[in-house]
Design a protein around this motif. Structure first.
Motif, PDB file in Angstrom:
ATOM      1  N   ALA A 168       0.815  -1.213   0.000  1.00  0.00           N
ATOM      2  CA  ALA A 168       0.000   0.000   0.000  1.00  0.00           C
ATOM      3  C   ALA A 168       0.849   1.263   0.000  1.00  0.00           C
ATOM      4  O   ALA A 168       0.516   2.245  -0.675  1.00  0.00           O
ATOM      5  CB  ALA A 168      -0.943  -0.004   1.197  1.00  0.00           C
ATOM      6  N   ARG A 180      -2.342   7.388   4.226  1.00  0.00           N
ATOM      7  CA  ARG A 180      -3.720   7.566   4.715  1.00  0.00           C
ATOM      8  C   ARG A 180      -4.631   8.135   3.634  1.00  0.00           C
ATOM      9  O   ARG A 180      -5.777   7.718   3.489  1.00  0.00           O
ATOM     10  CB  ARG A 180      -3.730   8.466   5.952  1.00  0.00           C
ATOM     11  CG  ARG A 180      -3.161   7.809   7.202  1.00  0.00           C
ATOM     12  CD  ARG A 180      -3.224   8.768   8.379  1.00  0.00           C
ATOM     13  NE  ARG A 180      -2.679   8.156   9.581  1.00  0.00           N
ATOM     14  CZ  ARG A 180      -3.383   7.459  10.457  1.00  0.00           C
ATOM     15  NH1 ARG A 180      -4.676   7.296  10.251  1.00  0.00           N
ATOM     16  NH2 ARG A 180      -2.820   6.939  11.526  1.00  0.00           N
ATOM     17  N   GLU A 183      -5.450   5.390   1.117  1.00  0.00           N
ATOM     18  CA  GLU A 183      -6.445   4.442   1.635  1.00  0.00           C
ATOM     19  C   GLU A 183      -7.838   5.043   1.609  1.00  0.00           C
ATOM     20  O   GLU A 183      -8.811   4.350   1.282  1.00  0.00           O
ATOM     21  CB  GLU A 183      -6.052   4.009   3.047  1.00  0.00           C
ATOM     22  CG  GLU A 183      -4.794   3.128   3.071  1.00  0.00           C
ATOM     23  CD  GLU A 183      -4.324   2.843   4.481  1.00  0.00           C
ATOM     24  OE1 GLU A 183      -4.684   3.616   5.402  1.00  0.00           O
ATOM     25  OE2 GLU A 183      -3.600   1.838   4.671  1.00  0.00           O
ATOM     26  N   PRO A 193     -11.936  -1.545   1.399  1.00  0.00           N
ATOM     27  CA  PRO A 193     -10.500  -1.356   1.610  1.00  0.00           C
ATOM     28  C   PRO A 193      -9.671  -2.168   0.624  1.00  0.00           C
ATOM     29  O   PRO A 193     -10.122  -3.180   0.075  1.00  0.00           O
ATOM     30  CB  PRO A 193     -10.283  -1.848   3.057  1.00  0.00           C
ATOM     31  CG  PRO A 193     -11.633  -1.783   3.691  1.00  0.00           C
ATOM     32  CD  PRO A 193     -12.614  -2.065   2.596  1.00  0.00           C
TER      33      PRO A 193
END
Length: 279
Positions: A168, A180, A183, A193
């Motif tokens: 990620a 962040r 995401e 997610p």
């Protein structure tokens, strides 16, 4: 008129295509769905079972992605049009992120403004008998053009399938954002997610192998090739996302069981309709 239809240029950044197909009457299990989509019932009817109660779907539903199976029942002679939405398509068309309808089948009237509800009412009123179903696709494109918001779908996060396996933080770096923020944008665009989306993608790609019968190398080898810990791990994911074991799924496909109709659609057609990620 059954087959795939590409959208007009005005919708090409929101939807992938439209697939017109028939659904055998009776009960069936819907596999987990990676993509939000529009479901238009042209003839007949479909009811989804929740908590032991069947809930009829409206003529047009906005269906979110799902992380598990759904039980459903179709009336004999049912024909449907499915329109998968691209990442950000829900926001561009209805002004809501993908996560807003995850696990749900929503009447679009609750998402539309006054003008949009008027366009939807005109669409419903224009429903024609079976002999005129050839115009169904063009009427759906007209509706989506009419209800489209001014929201720019270009701001959506769209990760090329070949990059999905990257960590990620590396993906965030590829898109020039912090972890962040990446995401949040992924959840907004895809409706779930990254981790759960990856799990579902892996199983969706497995369905192509299942449609061809027993793999020559055996399921243990397939599990290793596809990145599963072992054959039991593969079987758990297939059951989770399809409601069947691999052998049950193969048997249903092989005997052309109507209850397995989603898997009877030509694999090349499914790939064109849903893209390389699968269902």
């Amino acid at each position: 008129m059954e087959g795939i239809f590409l959208p007009p240029p005005a919708l090409a950044d929101c939807v992938r295509s439209a697939l017109l197909t028939g659904v055998p009457g009776g009960a069936y299990v819907l596999p987990a769905a990676l993509h939000p989509l529009l479901l238009v019932i042209l003839e007949g009817g479909i009811a989804v079972r929740r908590a032991g109660v069947e809930h009829p779907l409206p003529l047009l539903s906005v269906c979110g992605g799902t992380r598990g199976v759904r039980e459903a029942r179709a009336e004999p002679g049912t024909r449907i049009l499915t329109v998968p939405l691209l990442p950000g398509g829900l926001r561009a068309l209805f002004g809501v992120p993908g996560r807003a309808v995850m696990e749900e089948a929503v009447d679009p009237a609750v998402l539309l403004d006054v003008a949009g509800r008027g366009a939807l009412a005109r669409f419903v009123d224009s429903r024609r008998p079976a002999a005129a179903c050839g115009s169904a696709v063009s009427r759906v494109w007209e509706l989506l053009c009419d209800i489209r918001r001014d929201t720019d779908s270009g701001s959506a996060l769209c990760v090329p399938p070949v990059l999905l396996a990257l960590p990620a933080d590396e993906l965030a770096e590829c898109f020039g954002v912090g972890l962040r923020q990446f995401e949040r944008r992924f959840l907004d665009s895809y409706g779930q997610p990254l981790r759960s989306y990856r799990q579902q993608v892996r199983c969706s790609r497995m369905l192509a192998a299942l449609s061809g019968g027993n793999p020559a190398e055996g399921w243990a080898a397939v599990a290793a090739r596809e990145g599963y810990a072992d054959q039991a791990h593969l079987c758990r994911d297939v059951r989770r996302f399809t409601g069947h074991t691999p052998r049950e799924l193969q048997a249903g496909i092989a005997r052309l069981d109507p209850a397995f109709w989603p898997y009877h659609i030509d694999p090349a057609t499914l790939a064109r309709h849903f893209g390389p990620s699968g269902f």
